[in-house]
Write an enzyme that holds these catalytic residues in place. Structure first.
Site, PDB file in Angstrom:
ATOM      1  N   ASP A  43      -9.777  -4.133  -5.144  1.00 32.24           N
ATOM      2  CA  ASP A  43      -9.169  -3.253  -4.143  1.00 32.24           C
ATOM      3  C   ASP A  43      -9.828  -1.872  -4.189  1.00 32.24           C
ATOM      4  OD1 ASP A  43      -7.475  -1.786  -2.455  1.00 32.24           O
ATOM      5  OD2 ASP A  43      -5.729  -2.933  -3.092  1.00 32.24           O
ATOM      6  N   SER A  58       0.846  -1.194   0.000  1.00 37.11           N
ATOM      7  CA  SER A  58       0.000   0.000   0.000  1.00 37.11           C
ATOM      8  C   SER A  58       0.883   1.246   0.000  1.00 37.11           C
ATOM      9  CB  SER A  58      -0.950  -0.043   1.198  1.00 37.11           C
ATOM     10  OG  SER A  58      -2.001   0.880   1.055  1.00 37.11           O
ATOM     11  N   HIS A 111      -7.949  -5.190  -1.110  1.00 40.18           N
ATOM     12  CA  HIS A 111      -6.729  -4.669  -0.515  1.00 40.18           C
ATOM     13  C   HIS A 111      -6.081  -5.637   0.476  1.00 40.18           C
ATOM     14  CE1 HIS A 111      -4.151  -1.184  -0.089  1.00 40.18           C
ATOM     15  NE2 HIS A 111      -4.197  -1.272   1.215  1.00 40.18           N
TER      16      HIS A 111
END
Length: 686
Positions: free
Chosen positions: A623, A538, A658
């Site tokens: 995501d 991320s 995610h």
């Protein structure tokens, strides 16, 4: 071992993007069309290439998976906690991926009531996540959120815990969190915007209302804020919170008056952060008021709650970050961080009794308070672990000092923590600041520069990277790897100024810190550039993207998970989830000065003709935090520009978002792929 396979080649479709009199050409902009068959075909081609390039290590992946799974006690359960007449327990059963949530009335010897068997609920779904279990005060009703897409959009359901019946009511587009008023009839919850997924509205729902004619209680109009609702531990107040990166605001309402109007606790003031905890006619306010950047604790009565009425209880400290409090009838427990390490302070309300700290000896540990839901107790529940010490849940008697280990994480097999060494070292950054690095490795290791080392980094949002134990990580340590965490600026590891010094126009400090930590572990002969690996996901994936451009010669390989690498394009698109709420973190590129600064480091915009390390990049099609097209575009551009023959592998999970796979064992398979990638580069095949 070099495998020959045809690399995917993405179609070039130049898109001209102009702002501030400057123009960018984005050849892969078209990849943001999620439903476009060309996009899906390209992603499938990348997955096929990944499978072909890794088929020689499939057996290693399977060996690692079975090894990691074998260390886990499959029929495990949490330490029960007692709340409102019931003991609550979360447990796992052998060969099952998902938890079972249960409770027992009055005694641990009572009959177990299964609230939610997530294994049954997950049947037929490739992804399943349950969150936000919220039981009414009469113990009859449980509201809970379910996500089966992995886009963090939850449907709230309501179950009668006495009969086992789940109502027909379905409340969609929520965060999954909710709270009951004291009447056991009114349920408050937060809902997300359908496009941006920003939590922007608080609604209230009346039990048995099948039409879902829910009443809007609060709408957060400012697009840089998110809103949420909870009930105070005292049960007296419902609280609506609104928070941006730099500012917070709360509204309160008596929980026994759900049809009343919420009142503002303290109106928002740009840069003023505060949080509130209620007990015994007082609110305890943790705040950065008056430039208290490491926060201080104040208190105020229930009626006049504005900040001019706040009175100081714990003063601000330049060297100690105030992280949180737990309030008990006879004690205030203060969670702090000093010199990068967590501390827990026990402070009796009786001023004649001295306060004290829980004793911790390691320099690579984490400790934090747990589920302390009872005011009238002298027992503090906290958790402790270190890089080599499995997690323990401990009940500590704040009056006598006696402590009982309620549970220690079981690591099956021949594990002995004394076979490992943990260290904390300090690297000097380019600007002279010292950055801590936490390391763990197997005893007997020689610091001769020949050891493989995996360096993890994040450095954003003020998130502290704790030195935690992982039984999974043993599969690397036992094969000669060193595992290390670089506590770079952008996190809050060394206090709030550590965070401030790694965001906005200071963001490049995060990247330089990591590069300097990498150089330091090489200089100290823990490893060498031919054996150094880095990992981040991320915002940590952004970090990986930058170091790949700026210092590729330092690393033999990178693991890049769901990376935020197309910073300019994303931050200019306010329809993308999270964008508007993050202007205070990265800057708003609609302003020229921020645009130019972000453009100078954004990984996608700075890919160049260069040698790059071996890379394994992952993403999820669904995501919602970092859209799949960011890594997809980045990988396509890397394939176009990189000048050497190192591995560039890109795997897209077409079913998740995610957080990756949802089951506890499915997620191990993802880690096994990453570890196999590293071990293969080291020539370790078993």
């Amino acid at each position: 071992m070099k495998i020959k396979a045809e690399r995917p080649v993405a179609i070039i479709k130049p898109e001209v993007l102009s702002i501030h009199g400057q123009t960018r050409i984005d050849n892969y902009y078209w990849m943001n069309e999620r439903e476009n068959p060309e996009v899906i075909n390209y992603l499938n081609a990348e997955n096929s290439y990944f499978e072909e390039m890794t088929k020689h290590i499939k057996s290693l992946q399977e060996e690692l998976f079975l090894e990691m799974k074998a260390r886990i006690k499959e029929d495990d359960s949490s330490v029960p906690y007692f709340y409102n007449g019931y003991y609550y327990i979360t447990r796992f059963e052998k060969d099952k991926d998902y938890p079972i949530h249960s409770r027992k009335k009055g005694s641990l010897e009572a009959v177990e009531e299964i609230m939610f068997d997530c294994n049954e609920m997950a049947e037929g779904h490739t992804f399943f996540h349950l969150r936000g279990i919220n039981v009414s005060e009469d113990n009859q009703w449980a509201a809970y959120g379910v996500d089966i897409v992995s886009r963090r959009e939850y449907i709230i359901y309501i179950k009668n815990l006495f009969t086992g019946e789940t109502l027909d009511t379905t409340i969609e587009k929520t965060t999954g969190s909710s709270v009951w008023a004291s009447d056991n009839e009114i349920l408050f919850y937060s809902r997300k915007d359908e496009v941006t997924l920003r939590a922007d509205k608080i609604y209230k729902h009346k039990l048995h209302d099948k039409e879902i004619n829910d009443i809007l209680v609060f709408f957060e109009e400012d697009e840089t804020y998110n809103t949420f609702i909870y009930k105070e531990k005292s049960k007296k107040f419902l609280v609506i919170g609104s928070e941006s990166t730099l500012t917070s605001e709360y509204r309160i309402l008596e929980a026994n008056n759900p049809n009343g109007d919420f009142r503002i606790f303290q109106p928002r003031v740009r840069g003023l952060e505060y949080s509130i905890t209620h007990y015994d006619s007082q609110f305890y306010v943790m705040t950065n008021k008056d430039d208290a950047y490491n926060f201080k604790l104040m208190h105020v009565g229930e009626e006049k709650t504005e900040m001019q009425h706040w009175k100081e209880l714990i003063a601000h400290s330049d060297k100690t970050l105030l992280e949180g409090i737990d309030v008990f009838s006879n004690y205030l427990v203060v969670s702090e961080r000093r010199n990068g390490l967590p501390r827990i302070k026990i402070q009796p309300w009786d001023s004649s009794v001295e306060s004290y700290y829980l004793p911790f000896e390691s320099e690579t540990y984490t400790a934090y308070t747990g589920a302390n839901v009872d005011f009238e107790t002298e027992i503090l529940r906290y958790a402790y672990q270190s890089l080599k010490t499995p997690s323990s849940v401990i009940d500590f008697n704040m009056r006598t000092g006696e402590q009982i280990v309620m549970k220690e994480q079981v690591v099956l097999g021949a594990f002995n923590k004394d076979n490992y060494v943990e260290e904390r070292i300090w690297a000097k950054a380019k600007d002279g600041v010292e950055v801590p690095i936490s390391l763990v490795y197997k005893k007997g290791l020689l610091k001769d520069g020949n050891n493989p080392l995996l360096l993890y980094g994040y450095g954003a949002y003020g998130a502290t990277m704790e030195a935690y134990f992982s039984s999974i990580r043993l599969s690397l340590l036992d094969r000669g790897f060193i595992y290390a965490i670089a506590h770079v600026r952008g996190g809050e590891d060394l206090g709030r100024d550590w965070y401030e010094d790694g965001k906005l126009f200071n963001k490049k400090n995060t990247f330089q810190d990591f590069i300097d930590c990498s150089k330091y572990v090489i200089e100290q002969k823990y490893t060498s550039s031919s054996h150094l690996y880095a990992e981040g996901g991320s915002a940590g994936g952004l970090l990986m993207g930058v170091i790949a451009n700026e210092a590729p010669e330092l690393y033999n390989g990178l693991i890049v998970q769901v990376p935020f690498v197309d910073v300019i394009t994303t931050m200019l698109d306010d329809t993308i989830p999270l964008t508007t709420g993050e202007y205070d973190e990265w800057g708003n590129p609609n302003e020229k000065e921020f645009y130019e600064y972000i453009a100078s480091y954004s990984p996608y915009d700075n890919v160049k003709k260069s040698n790059y390390p071996n890379m394994y990049v992952t993403t999820g099609l669904h995501d919602s935090q970092v859209q799949y097209w960011e890594p997809a575009k980045w990988v396509a551009k890397l394939r176009e520009f990189k000048t050497n023959d190192t591995l560039l592998l890109f795997e897209i999970n077409m079913d998740t978002g995610h957080g990756g796979a949802s089951g506890r064992f499915e997620s191990l398979k993802e880690v096994a792929k990453e570890y196999a990638f590293l071990l293969d580069l080291e020539g370790i095949r078993k």
